[in-house]
Design a protein around this motif. Sequence first.
Motif, PDB file in Angstrom:
ATOM      1  N   LEU A  62       0.814  -1.216   0.000  1.00  0.00           N
ATOM      2  CA  LEU A  62       0.000   0.000   0.000  1.00  0.00           C
ATOM      3  C   LEU A  62       0.846   1.263   0.000  1.00  0.00           C
ATOM      4  O   LEU A  62       0.386   2.304  -0.468  1.00  0.00           O
ATOM      5  CB  LEU A  62      -0.944  -0.002   1.205  1.00  0.00           C
ATOM      6  N   ILE A  63       2.062   1.207   0.501  1.00  0.00           N
ATOM      7  CA  ILE A  63       2.939   2.380   0.531  1.00  0.00           C
ATOM      8  C   ILE A  63       3.207   2.869  -0.891  1.00  0.00           C
ATOM      9  O   ILE A  63       3.249   4.068  -1.157  1.00  0.00           O
ATOM     10  CB  ILE A  63       4.255   2.065   1.275  1.00  0.00           C
ATOM     11  N   GLU A  64       3.348   1.958  -1.813  1.00  0.00           N
ATOM     12  CA  GLU A  64       3.591   2.327  -3.209  1.00  0.00           C
ATOM     13  C   GLU A  64       2.419   3.101  -3.803  1.00  0.00           C
ATOM     14  O   GLU A  64       2.594   3.941  -4.674  1.00  0.00           O
ATOM     15  CB  GLU A  64       3.846   1.064  -4.030  1.00  0.00           C
ATOM     16  N   ASN A  67       0.980   7.826  -3.008  1.00  0.00           N
ATOM     17  CA  ASN A  67       1.068   9.064  -3.777  1.00  0.00           C
ATOM     18  C   ASN A  67      -0.152   9.281  -4.658  1.00  0.00           C
ATOM     19  O   ASN A  67      -0.516  10.415  -4.949  1.00  0.00           O
ATOM     20  CB  ASN A  67       2.339   9.080  -4.621  1.00  0.00           C
ATOM     21  N   GLU A  68      -0.776   8.234  -5.096  1.00  0.00           N
ATOM     22  CA  GLU A  68      -1.922   8.355  -5.989  1.00  0.00           C
ATOM     23  C   GLU A  68      -3.245   8.082  -5.280  1.00  0.00           C
ATOM     24  O   GLU A  68      -4.298   8.081  -5.916  1.00  0.00           O
ATOM     25  CB  GLU A  68      -1.756   7.373  -7.149  1.00  0.00           C
ATOM     26  N   ALA A  69      -3.246   7.845  -3.994  1.00  0.00           N
ATOM     27  CA  ALA A  69      -4.440   7.441  -3.257  1.00  0.00           C
ATOM     28  C   ALA A  69      -5.535   8.495  -3.310  1.00  0.00           C
ATOM     29  O   ALA A  69      -6.698   8.177  -3.566  1.00  0.00           O
ATOM     30  CB  ALA A  69      -4.082   7.123  -1.809  1.00  0.00           C
ATOM     31  N   TRP A  70      -5.193   9.755  -3.085  1.00  0.00           N
ATOM     32  CA  TRP A  70      -6.219  10.804  -3.063  1.00  0.00           C
ATOM     33  C   TRP A  70      -6.851  10.966  -4.434  1.00  0.00           C
ATOM     34  O   TRP A  70      -8.077  11.029  -4.566  1.00  0.00           O
ATOM     35  CB  TRP A  70      -5.612  12.127  -2.594  1.00  0.00           C
TER      36      TRP A  70
END
Length: 81
Positions: A62-64, A67-70
């Motif tokens: 999930l860390i990867e 940056n694109e989560a939001w």
Amino acid sequence: MKFIRKVANSDILADIMEIPEELRGKKVEIIVLPYENMEDVDSKEQKRRLRGALSKYKNEKLIEKENEAWASAVMENYENS
């Protein structure tokens, strides 16, 4: 803990500290204790950090995606609006 205890006339303290009016000219008990700064004790406890305290719960996969989560969440919620 060692300390000193003495009964004396409050007038001898007049040059050292402010004596309330109702104690002036009367016998008072003087107690001398070693100074232990409680703020120093508290600050030592506060210096402990939480950094890394939750590291055992991290998920590398999930860390990867962080940056694109939001942007992904916005697209999912408002894509059909």
